[in-house]
Design an enzyme around this catalytic site. Structure first.
Site, PDB file in Angstrom:
ATOM      1  N   GLU A 134      69.726 -56.144  39.813  1.00  0.00           N
ATOM      2  CA  GLU A 134      70.549 -57.344  39.695  1.00  0.00           C
ATOM      3  C   GLU A 134      69.935 -58.361  38.209  1.00  0.00           C
ATOM      4  OE1 GLU A 134      71.665 -57.781  44.296  1.00  0.00           O
ATOM      5  OE2 GLU A 134      70.382 -59.184  43.348  1.00  0.00           O
TER       6      GLU A 134
ATOM      7  N   GLU B 177      77.093 -50.500  46.963  1.00  0.00           N
ATOM      8  CA  GLU B 177      76.772 -51.227  48.040  1.00  0.00           C
ATOM      9  C   GLU B 177      78.100 -51.731  48.570  1.00  0.00           C
ATOM     10  OE1 GLU B 177      73.572 -53.944  47.441  1.00  0.00           O
ATOM     11  OE2 GLU B 177      72.639 -52.882  45.886  1.00  0.00           O
TER      12      GLU B 177
END
Length: 419
Positions: free
Chosen positions: A187, A286
């Site tokens: 991220e 995810e």
């Protein structure tokens, strides 16, 4: 269909029957996607045998990753023995790839300096190896500040640099050749404490350190709000900057967390098309539906009505069909599949009592029926059978004798014969 434990056959017999009763999607878009699936996900098995010989072709596994995250609780004793056994059996009955949910995260492994928990990762690696499951390593680093341990943040710059190198080299050497791929630094477009402290070149150093210990390590970027379109342009710029810097990216991870009760089909398709420009495999890493922008994230005690469950099943089928049809996508991994170990319980395929939701039935109908090859026939007068088949692994029985083979996307065609 892959093996199912003795405890589950009645459950999955019910699941198969119920899946067949689900309403089919009949939009033109579905027809176009199905055509793309046939083009991009199928090749040809050629079986050579004397004319008239009976032949059976049975798929045993997909090449495309249909995976899910593995909860640490099923490998560190936190789940009950009964739930651990059922969790593992249901996983094997549904998925062909895995990712560590929390076990490899630095914060989880080393919350206190020098006190490192390697046990959970070792247990997961042992189990996935025994069951021939490729395993993603999520993640080596996670630079969003709130996920950086206080003891790491307390280090001076020189000590921080040395500590990052030690972490990368430890992972690379300890797990050399064991993980199919890694999320290098999670991220980064949402926060990168390490780059803020040490400069953007630290990402290249992280990759270099790890690959010096494991030269074959495959390193991915991984981020969220990409498939919604909200951070797509930022992610493209970020990937370009990493490639320009020389970071050896092997693939692109895009999380599927940030949807609401449903998802924007056009945005999903557009994001995949844009990311395909890099000619790197894309993993949906995810996936949850409903996602973080739904009421079910903030209020996890809420459950779906019967009508909402049916709508979610149709949405999930659309999501998987779009991704499976796209030639750049190499897999989808759910972030949980059981209500008892899913961070958004309403997104689970299986309820707390292990009964399947309509989404579980829709998922299995796609993966193990619509996108699954089983064929029976005879060798033709020319001594050949030509069978269109999904890329994956197969058992081929020729006149009562069985052999195994793989039909790979990179080859397109496989020829099978027996001496």
């Amino acid at each position: 269909m892959p093996p199912v434990s003795r405890a589950l056959p009645r459950l999955f017999a019910f699941a198969a029957a119920a899946a067949a009763a689900l309403p089919a999607l009949a939009s033109p878009t579905t027809a176009e996607l199905d055509a793309s699936i046939r083009k991009n996900r199928m090749g040809t098995l050629i079986v050579l045998a004397p004319p008239g010989t009976p032949i059976k072709v049975a798929q045993t596994r997909h090449e495309f990753w249909f995976g899910a995250a593995l909860t640490s609780g099923a490998f560190n004793g936190r789940l009950s023995p009964a739930d651990t056994e059922r969790y593992r059996a249901v996983f094997l009955a549904n998925f062909n790839a895995a990712v560590t949910e929390n076990a490899l995260k630095w914060l989880d492994m080393e919350p206190q300096q020098g006190v490192v928990n390697y046990g959970t990762v070792a247990a997961i690696l042992d189990w996935t190896k025994r069951n021939h499951l490729p395993l993603r390593g999520h993640n080596v680093f996670w630079g969003v500040p709130k996920w950086v341990q206080p003891w790491v943040q307390s280090l001076d710059n020189d000590s921080l640099h040395r500590t990052l190198e030690a972490r990368a080299r430890d992972i690379g050497s300890r797990y050399r050749g064991m993980f199919a791929e890694y999320d290098l630094n999670n991220e980064m477009i949402h926060g990168n404490y390490y780059a803020d402290r040490l400069g953007p070149g630290i990402t290249l150093e992280m990759a270099r350190w790890l690959r010096e210990e494991d030269p074959d390590a495959r390193l991915f970027v991984n981020d969220y709000d990409i498939l919604t379109g909200k951070r797509l342009d930022d992610y493209v710029a970020h990937i370009r900057s990493l490639l320009a810097m020389g970071v050896p990216l092997a693939g692109i991870g895009v999380q599927g967390h940030l949807h609401a009760d449903t998802f924007d089909r056009e945005e999903l398709q557009h994001a995949l098309d844009v990311l395909a420009q890099f000619h790197l495999p894309i993993r949906i890493t995810e996936f949850n539906l409903p996602g973080q922008r739904s009421v079910y994230y903030e209020h996890r005690e809420l459950t779906l009505t019967e009508a909402q469950e049916e709508a979610r099943a149709r949405d999930l089928a659309d999501y998987y069909r779009i991704c499976f049809a796209h030639p750049a996508v190499a897999g989808i991994l759910m972030w949980g599949f059981w209500e008892g170990a899913d961070w958004i319980p309403a997104s689970a395929l299986y309820r707390r009592d292990w009964s399947p939701t309509p989404s579980a039935l829709a998922y299995r109908d796609l993966v193990f029926r619509q996108w699954w090859t089983n064929w029976e026939g005879q060798a033709g007068s020319d001594g050949r059978c030509v069978v269109p088949a999904f890329f994956g692994q197969y058992e081929v029985t020729i006149g009562g004798r069985t052999t195994t083979t793989s039909l790979r996307q990179q080859d397109g065609t496989t020829t099978v014969s027996l001496p």
